[in-house]
Enzyme design. Structure first.
Site, short mmCIF file in Angstrom:
data_model
loop_
_atom_site.label_atom_id
_atom_site.label_comp_id
_atom_site.label_asym_id
_atom_site.label_seq_id
_atom_site.Cartn_x
_atom_site.Cartn_y
_atom_site.Cartn_z
N ASP A 1 0.87 -1.18 0.00
CA ASP A 1 0.00 0.00 0.00
C ASP A 1 0.91 1.23 0.00
OD1 ASP A 1 -2.25 1.91 0.62
OD2 ASP A 1 -3.34 0.03 0.80
N HIS B 1 1.71 1.90 -3.17
CA HIS B 1 0.71 2.76 -3.79
C HIS B 1 1.20 4.20 -3.86
CE1 HIS B 1 -2.94 -0.11 -2.87
NE2 HIS B 1 -1.95 -0.69 -3.53
#
Length: 412
Positions: free
Chosen positions: A226, A249
């Site tokens: 993430d 991310h």
């Protein structure tokens, strides 16, 4: 000298051990308490040593693995060094930690935590490992998405804390949460959160900064699933420097404006010298729009010196985050974005968005201003041809890179 379930060594050795610590920690050093594995829950002994004013240093020697089977509230301590040369390993009993009495709960995004570390003048270092035993949660979450997943390390209500030379592995969810902190530094941290089964290690943010000021994250390597670093509501005066992020991310401002009645601020952020590989996003800002959401401001944000490899969305503003185009047009974001710089960003996209390598999508009605792009050299895979740059509801400034976007689309 005395023993209190630990070993106390001379003040001369304490001074040597604290040679890299802050002057306040050195000057108040009085003893080292060394922890050993008990064969059962080591959390009580760890907590007792941290609370003991005669233990200026709490040491976990190389080769020692502490088993943490209950939550640790280590807030309110001061002038303390936690020297982890061995391993602090959290018990992978998913059902135990899911009980609300057995973990610390935060209303913000429904988070829970194993360990709260807070107070003043704290050094956590030693070259050792914090192990969250995350695989049990990666597999459990794949079956039940409501499974609570504890944060590995939470810096809570703390001032002047340094975390350095630590390896953090297998966090069940977020790895580091800085909540209501002031003057917090992370340096030379290695993070790895990778599943060994078919079930991905999800939401394993490297750092989430929330209601905190003057935070530095530097010289670290992150392999996760993430955000590499996320600036949550009311994160101000942040420096992120010299990171290598893989599988993430991105370096993300937000998401912001999620909660009705809340005013979110992220201001004065510099992210520089970032290597981003095999990621969903590179440099990103995300804010909610639509009905019944919050408001706020994103101001004075600089992303510079990014080298990106195989990144789906290398440069992103999404001011309609989690909002349909129709709703965003009817209810533009009330989180305003202004004074943003994307400077010296190079590398390759993955081709997931075909030729598009940058997307700056603002809400209608002038919600973005003074957005600057300079020295952008990002290319898609050759089969997609020349790079494409998209923008909407914003007027861009900068060098020749601004002209790559052409005239931005107006919606709403």
């Amino acid at each position: 000298m005395r023993k209190l379930g630990a070993t106390v060594v001379s003040s001369v050795l304490i001074h040597a051990l604290l040679s890299t610590a802050s002057p306040s920690l050195q000057s108040r050093a009085s003893g080292t308490c060394t922890l050993t594995a008990s064969g059962s829950d080591d959390a009580p002994a760890f907590l007792k040593a941290a609370a003991d004013s005669s233990c200026s240093t709490v040491a976990i020697p190389s080769g020692t693995t502490l088993s943490i089977q209950s939550k640790m509230n280590m807030t309110g301590i001061s002038n303390k060094r936690i020297n982890v040369q061995g391993t602090v390993k959290f018990n992978p009993d998913v059902d135990y930690w899911a009980d609300s009495d057995n973990a610390f709960s935060f209303d913000f995004q429904d988070q829970v935590a194993f360990w709260l570390l807070g107070g003043k003048n704290i050094l956590l270092d030693g070259g050792g490992t914090l192990d969250g035993s995350g695989q049990a949660w990666y597999d459990a979450f794949a079956k039940h998405s409501s499974t609570p997943r504890p944060i590995l390390l939470t810096i809570f209500q703390a001032t002047n804390v340094t975390v350095q030379d630590i390896r953090m592995i297998n966090g069940p969810e977020w790895i580091n949460f800085v909540n209501e902190g002031q003057d917090i530094t992370f340096r030379n941290i290695t993070i790895s959160a990778v599943s060994t089964s078919k079930n991905a290690a999800k939401n394993t943010d490297g750092w989430d900064i929330f209601r905190s000021d003057n935070v530095v994250i530097a010289d670290s390597t992150i392999n996760n699933g993430d955000d590499c670093v996320s600036f949550k509501p009311n994160a101000t005066n942040i420096l992120v420097s010299n990171l290598s992020c893989n599988g993430s991310h991105g370096i993300s401002v937000g998401s912001l404006g999620q909660y009705a009645g809340e005013y979110d601020i992220v201001q004065n952020v510099l992210a520089t010298n970032i290597r981003m590989s095999n990621a969903q996003n590179g440099a990103r800002i995300k804010a909610w729009a639509g009905k019944n959401v919050g408001s706020g401001i994103v101001k004075n944000i600089t992303f510079e010196g990014f080298v990106e490899t195989n990144v789906d969305n290398p440069i992103v503003i999404d001011q309609c985050y989690m909002t349909s185009a129709d709703d965003c047009a009817k209810y533009p974001s009330n989180t305003y974005i202004q004074d943003v710089w994307f400077n010296n960003i190079s590398g390759t996209s993955s081709g997931k968005e075909k030729a598009t390598v940058a997307s700056l999508s603002c809400s209608p009605d002038g919600r973005c201003s003074n957005i600057n792009v300079n020295d952008i050299n990002v290319t898609p895979p050759s089969k997609y041809g020349a790079a494409k740059f998209s923008c909407q509801n914003v007027q861009l400034s900068g060098d020749v890179a601004a002209s790559l976007f052409g005239t931005c689309e107006t919606t709403g």
